[in-house]
Every structure is written in C-alpha cells, then in structure tokens.
Scaffold this active site. Structure first.
Site, PDB file in Angstrom:
ATOM      1  N   GLU A 212      52.563  43.439  48.570  1.00 50.75           N
ATOM      2  CA  GLU A 212      52.810  44.880  48.655  1.00 50.75           C
ATOM      3  C   GLU A 212      53.324  45.209  50.059  1.00 50.75           C
ATOM      4  O   GLU A 212      53.158  44.431  50.995  1.00 50.75           O
ATOM      5  CB  GLU A 212      51.498  45.648  48.436  1.00 50.75           C
ATOM      6  N   ASP A 223      41.002  41.716  47.517  1.00 52.17           N
ATOM      7  CA  ASP A 223      41.308  41.413  46.118  1.00 52.17           C
ATOM      8  C   ASP A 223      40.525  40.182  45.661  1.00 52.17           C
ATOM      9  O   ASP A 223      39.890  40.196  44.607  1.00 52.17           O
ATOM     10  CB  ASP A 223      42.819  41.168  45.978  1.00 52.17           C
ATOM     11  N   LYS A 227      37.340  39.632  42.736  1.00 53.30           N
ATOM     12  CA  LYS A 227      37.338  38.611  41.686  1.00 53.30           C
ATOM     13  C   LYS A 227      36.145  37.674  41.850  1.00 53.30           C
ATOM     14  O   LYS A 227      35.529  37.257  40.865  1.00 53.30           O
ATOM     15  CB  LYS A 227      38.656  37.843  41.716  1.00 53.30           C
ATOM     16  N   GLY A 324      51.472  39.180  37.662  1.00 57.10           N
ATOM     17  CA  GLY A 324      52.731  39.418  36.980  1.00 57.10           C
ATOM     18  C   GLY A 324      52.515  40.164  35.678  1.00 57.10           C
ATOM     19  O   GLY A 324      51.471  40.022  35.042  1.00 57.10           O
TER      20      GLY A 324
END
Lengths: 455, 455
Positions: A212, A223, A227, A324
């Site tokens: 980004e 991030d 997870k 994606g």
C-alpha cells in the site's frame, strides 16, 4: 427442515441433489462490500451457479450487494442488486448467508453480529475483525446455531483454517510458524536476491501493487500479528487477540543483516510463530534467521506458507498465494459452498471448539535462539570479558566469529565486529545480557540482534 | 436425534457439549486391524479420550478390535477388546463408526460394505480399495446417509482430501501434480544427492524400512497410481479407477539420467499427475524432469507433496510425511473426530459429489514436453536429417545439445550424443517420431526419453 439420521439418507448424490433442488427454494446470499475481493466473489457466484448448485444441492443466488456508491456502474453485475444500506441487507430475514468483505472493524463487526442475530450464517475474510472480536463472533454464532467460516482471513487461498480446525483435530499441534504477509516476504526476498535496501525494495513493491502507499500495517507486522492471533486461537483452542501478539517489523533490516544471514547459510523471513510454552501460548511476529534448508526459506516473492509441527503428524507445510482478489475469492467461495451445504441440510458446521483457556505467555518467558553482533576493540582479553558477561546471565554461546570492523566506529578504535550465535535461552535472560553489553565500556553502541528459528 | 435449524442452536461451545455429553451415551468405534497404524489409532483413542470428547461433544470409546490373532498379548491395549471375527464386529448394531486399517481389497471391501449397511460411518486409510471400488463405497454411504472419510489414504498426514473436497470446492481445479510415494522419492533423492545407482539406493531404503522387501508396488508406481486415481476422482468430481492410470516406474532411471537432469537444472521425481485435457481427464504416474526452482523439486527424502493448480486460487502446495504409523494415525484421528461429531449431531458430511462423468483421456492424447537423447555419428548433415524427422511429425525442438559419446557405441563409429528438449506436443505425435528415429540408420539403438513437467 427435515430430520436427518444415520439410517435415513442425510446426503445424496449430487444428481439427486440437483433434482431435489427443483423442489426447494434457492439459498440467498447478501454480499457486504464489492471491492477487489467482493467483485470476484459476485462474479463467481453468478458465473459458477450450476456448479455451486450441484455441490450445494440447492441453487445459491445473490440477493443483494451493499456498497458505498450503489449508482456507480459496474460491469457484468446487475445494477438492481446494489444498495447503500448494508445494515438493512445484513438484517434481511430472507437471506441465508452474509458474505463480509468490507474489512476493518467498524462497521463490519456490527453488521456481522446483526446477520448472526437474524439467523444468517457468515463468511468473512476479515482478519483484523477476527483478531479483535473473533471470540464474541464465534460465541454468537454458536448461540444462534449458524456458521462463521473465515478461510480467506489467513493466508489467502491456502487452506489452513480447515486443516487446523478439522484435519489435525485428533492430533496435538505443538508449533505453527508461518510467512503470512506477502508484502514483507516480497521485500525481504528482493533484498536477499538483489542486495537492495529496504526502501528500494519497498518502493518496488508499491510500484507493483504488492504494498500500500501507507505500508505500515504490513512492514510493521500488524497484519501478520492479526493472522498470528487467529492461528494461535485455532491451533491451541484458546483466546488470543491481535493486541496480545508480540510484534516487530522489518523496517530495521539492512542489506548487511541479509549478507550476514547468508554467511550463516540462512535467509531472513518475517515469521508469525505460535507455540505452546510451559508458561502458556507464545504468539509473536518478528524477523528471524531461517536456515536455507528449512522449507520456509524457499518461499519466494509474495507467497505465503504455514509450517505446522504436530505431535503425531510431524512437520507439514502449506504454501500458496497469500493475497489477491481471485485467490481470496476462491477461499471465500469454498466457505460459501460449505456453509450453503450446511444450511441446505439444516445444520451448522463444527463449532470453534474453544475449550482450553490457555494464558498468553509474556515474551520474557519465551525460549529462542539469537544471533547478535557487537563492536569491540581488537585487544587481548576482550573475548573473555564478553564471554563472562554471557556466562553471568546463563546465556551459552554456540559460535563466535570475529571480523575486522568496516566503516563507522573504526576511526574511534573500535576495530572488530564480534558476531555470536547463542543456544536456546530464555528471552528475559538474553535481554539482561544485552543490557549489560550495551552498558559495558568494552562494547561500542547498541548490540544488534535477530532471533534464529527453524534450526 | 433432534431437529437442528438455523434458529435453534445446532452446535454449542465445547464446554456445553462436554456437559451435554454426560446425558448422552458414548459413540462406539470398531477398529478393523491393529498393525503399525491400527495400534497407534487405538493408543490415541484411549490416551486422548478427554480431548476427543471435548471436540466431539460426546465420549468416543473403543468397542472392539478385530485382528488375526486376538490372543497375542499387546502392550497397553485391553485384551478383552480383541476379536478374530472382523465381520461380526463390522456388523454390530451398537457400533457407530468402523475404522478400517487392514489394507488390501479382500476382506476390507466386504467389511466396509457390511459396516455401511448396518448404519456405521467409516474411516479408512485403504488407498488400494478406494482406487478399485471407491465409487461403489461412496454410493452405498450416500444411500445409507453415513460418512466415508479417507484423509489417510493419500499422502499420509498431509491434509489434501479435505482441501480438495471442501476448501477448493468453489474453485475450478486444473491440475494436481504430486509426489505421493515416499519410497521412490527417497530413492531418487539419494541417487541425486549421492550419485548412487538405483539398486544401491533401493537396498539402503530397504535397510531403513522405507521400502518393502518386495518393492514392486512402490518402484513400479502401483501405489502412486492408486493415489492418483483417488486424487483425480476428487479434483474433477468423476470416476477414475487405479487400473485406468497410465503407470511407469523408476527402475530404469540411471545415474546418467540424473546427471543429465542436473545439467539441465532439473531433478527427476516420480510424479502423479491429474489434469483436465480437451479429451478428458489425464491421470498418469511416471518419472519426470522437474526444474530446480519448482516447489516439488525441493521435496527431500521420504516426504510427500501435492501441488495444485486452480483457476482462481493459483498454485498451492501441501507437503509433509507421506507415511508412517503416527502420521497416518493422525489423519485417521482427524477423520474419526469429524465423523463422530457428525454422528453426535445426527448428520453426515458432504457427499463425494460425483457429478461430472468425465472420460479418462488415453495417453496418446495427452500434451507434454519431453527430453530425449539419441546416439548418432558426428557427420555433417546429421542434425538436419534428425531435425527433419521431428518436423515431419510436427514435433518442435526447443533445445539441441551435442556432446561427444562416452562408452558403449563409440567404437562402432557412433561418436556423438544428441540431447534434445521438445516443446509441448501430443504424446502420439512424439511416439511416432520416436519410432521413426529408432528405425533410422542414422540413429544407434533406441532413443532414451523422459517427460518434462512443471516448466
């Protein structure tokens, strides 16, 4: 909704199901969000309807799509499906399954809770939300007898949630170690293969759309930490929130660190690690040296991989694209088909099964190995003084390597770099040792260190 | 058996379940076979009973174990569980789940059908049986509304059946390419890393217990072919039997082949490949050159790995131990817990979903790439004569490499070896080309060839 018992067919061949489907209504899906992932999900629901119907046993139709700008023209999607009122869509009683691909906590959390309270099953790809409020969501789903599936929330299209939740459920998982952020793996891979700086690799990643414009969430490990919390909760059947995860990013990694790693036959990877320690579950995200022979060392570019160590199964690894639109949409569709099949049979899937309320171990209690380097002056006796500091803190040295100091510090008489690898040690002992080294007159400046994993 | 609907809790938190379990009877398991895998499964059912109970929601108890010699003393297993009458155990109406780990087709097939007809769900690790009669078994299970789970039948502890059956069910799988036999991977790996002969590597594998005293099933590819049939049936929702799989073993692979592969930047692996061709599903097992950069090339020793190419998900790989008592038992336990949870809720899992009766493509219609080598005499014009033979059959050359001939044939004036790689071509065209080369006076003896995959 009919009773199913082992003596009466609970399931039938897909052909029977397709026929049966003529007599039962379609299952209706409300889609929250229509961005990169959402538009792919919508496309797949519409284009693969026959296939999905054959697998589910009933037609699955798109009943509505909530977006910020419903009037914006969208190719290949019927305009009349769009609405600006996400809350009304989530609350619709004629909807069976709500797919949330908005991301973020607000308003996704409220929307998902609304859907659950109205009896809808939920499929979400929202890692940030699950890391913050997953357990409230799972509990609400259990209470209302609906499903919450989230394969897409961790490692994109790589099936890891189902294997941890179902395939390995009869085993005992000891450690989960993963590359769960494609952006940072791309950056570190590029630094390794091309010797470029972090900044150079980052701007290349941004140019290619792997990062980004504000890369903080990726490069600082937020991030990956989200997870890691989801993986730890799954693997150890307990409650771990993203905020409980020890987190270090990769912005400090230099080409020199990468070179030094290669000199040791290692590569540097940003790892998410969940393991059972005597003091509880250790959940952490940090860069680490990984031996080139370790399967995780070979994960290239923006790929993700998760390495699982189980008591009976041994070592397993799952790899693939971690992000994606299409890969994430594939994971969402897999969940959607499973959830729809459960609805068609009037049941919900396995519960999240939280039965061990294991504490999260503080980082100080974790046992790991380290590689560190300090600047000293190349005088007789220096090594023994350094070694005595390690001994004092019960940190045992595995290898010591001395090299002539290059660049900064040299002119001030700091002539040598000592690079050491220590055996597995308790983090708090290592920190005490580091502090004493940093304060010692025989050491120039702050020691540099990095953890060593997978050896 | 109660009705479950999305508005009434179909599932509860594990704590609720464990409490609920006090009021419901245990689920009873009949174990058929108690060898390397069976004894591990029995041990895990007994030692992990609290854990399994918490995950299932009801206690799971071992009701009987059928073996050939029930009187033989067995450590840590209650003697009174053993019986010689497998058929009576499979037919017992007080049993909920039958676990079959005898292997082979007879009597396993009859025993599993008996269990299904008596309303028991089945967990099996029997690849040979599923490759031969899987579809009769799945149909019987559907008709009786019971589960048949078989994660352990393919690639041991690696979760691959569930991902193909559930996670990727919303996607479109194009190709499954796997290393599914640990023995042959160990042998080829040893030949590659140590340059030893096939026979030498095989006897080492036998010494270490990686290969049977009669290695035929492994080295001739029968074991891999059975797994390929199961994978193809799953991936393409159709019926493929082991006997329909094109099969070539590795007994003909020489150290020279391995060297030549390395010269091309490749390794030789025994691959099981399932892919959708215009003429149908191609299912084949044969050795192939795999580029060193391909994830499958890095699979060492007796490990297994399965590489999946899906339309939306992209490239995924799953790796881990492909055999062994504990890993296989772990996969069986995962299935057992899932099946038991379904029974506790009075439902069966997703059906096998056979809805595409896709034909199996004959090998001649398959499109692959090849590497081949021929002996010629190093005269002007030879290359153009060879090239014209390829052109005549529409086989296009990608690379040609000429080297001086060593050893046999040299003294007879055959002075050069031509090693060629051809672009993807239809197998039947390549065979015609090979036949003409073999018959041509400019070529000495039979051409040697091997397929090239993953490029």
């Amino acid at each position: 909704m009919t009773v199913t018992s082992p003596r009466t067919p609970a399931v039938a061949s897909a052909d029977q199901l397709s026929t049966a489907a003529e007599h039962t209504g379609p299952l209706r899906v409300g889609l929250l969000g229509c961005g990169v992932v959402g538009s792919q999900v919508a496309r797949m629901i519409l284009s693969r309807s026959d296939d999905v119907r054959a697998r589910v046993g009933r037609p699955v139709e798109l009943a509505g799509i909530a977006v910020a700008h419903p009037d914006r023209p969208r190719a290949r999607l019927p305009q009349d499906l769009f609405t600006a009122d996400a809350h009304a869509l989530a609350a619709r009683d004629d909807i069976d399954i709500v797919v949330e691909v908005i991301g973020g906590i607000d308003p996704a959390y409220e929307l998902i809770m609304t859907a659950i309270e109205h009896g809808s099953s939920v499929v979400t790809a929202n890692k940030a939300l699950l890391a913050a409020h997953g357990h409230e969501i799972y509990a609400a789903a259990d209470a209302h007898g609906v499903d919450v599936y989230y394969e897409a929330a961790v490692a994109g299209a790589i099936p890891i949630v189902r294997p941890l939740r179902e395939s390995l459920v009869g085993d005992e998982i000891r450690r989960v170690m993963g590359i769960v952020n494609g952006t940072t793996n791309y950056i570190l891979d590029k630094m390794t293969t091309e010797g470029v700086s972090f900044d150079r690799a980052l701007s290349e990643a941004q140019r290619l759309g792997y990062a980004e414009s504000d890369p903080t969430a990726d490069v600082e490990g937020y991030d990956a930490a989200a997870k890691a919390a989801i993986l730890a909760s799954l693997a150890f059947h307990t409650r771990v929130r993203g905020t409980q995860v020890h987190r270090e990013g990769i912005t400090g990694i230099t080409p020199e660190d990468i070179q030094a790693a290669q000199g040791m036959g290692c590569v540097i990877k940003l790892l998410a690690i969940c393991e059972m320690e005597p003091e509880g579950v250790s959940v952490r995200v940090h860069p680490a040296l990984v031996p080139q022979e370790h399967p995780l060392a070979g994960i290239r570019g923006a790929n993700n991989a998760i390495f699982v160590e189980a008591r009976e199964a041994g070592h397993l690894m799952f790899m693939g694209p971690g992000a994606g639109g299409s890969p994430t949409a594939s994971a969402v569709m897999g969940d959607l088909v499973t959830v729809a099949r459960n609805r068609a049979r009037g049941v919900a899937g396995p519960p999240q099964a939280i039965f061990g309320d294991v504490p999260v171990a503080s980082m100080g209690t974790v046992h790991t190995r380290f590689q560190l380097s300090i600047q000293v002056s190349d005088r007789p006796g220096i090594l023994s003084q350094v070694a005595s500091i390690f001994a004092k803190h019960g940190v045992s040295l595995q290898t010591v390597q001395q090299s002539a100091l290059e660049g900064a510090g040299k002119e001030d008489g700091w002539s040598a770099t000592l690079r050491m690898v220590v055996h597995e040690t308790r983090e708090s002992d290592f920190e005490a040792c580091l502090a004493e080294l940093a304060g010692s007159p025989i050491v120039n400046g702050e020691p540099r260190f990095i953890r060593v994993e997978g050896m």
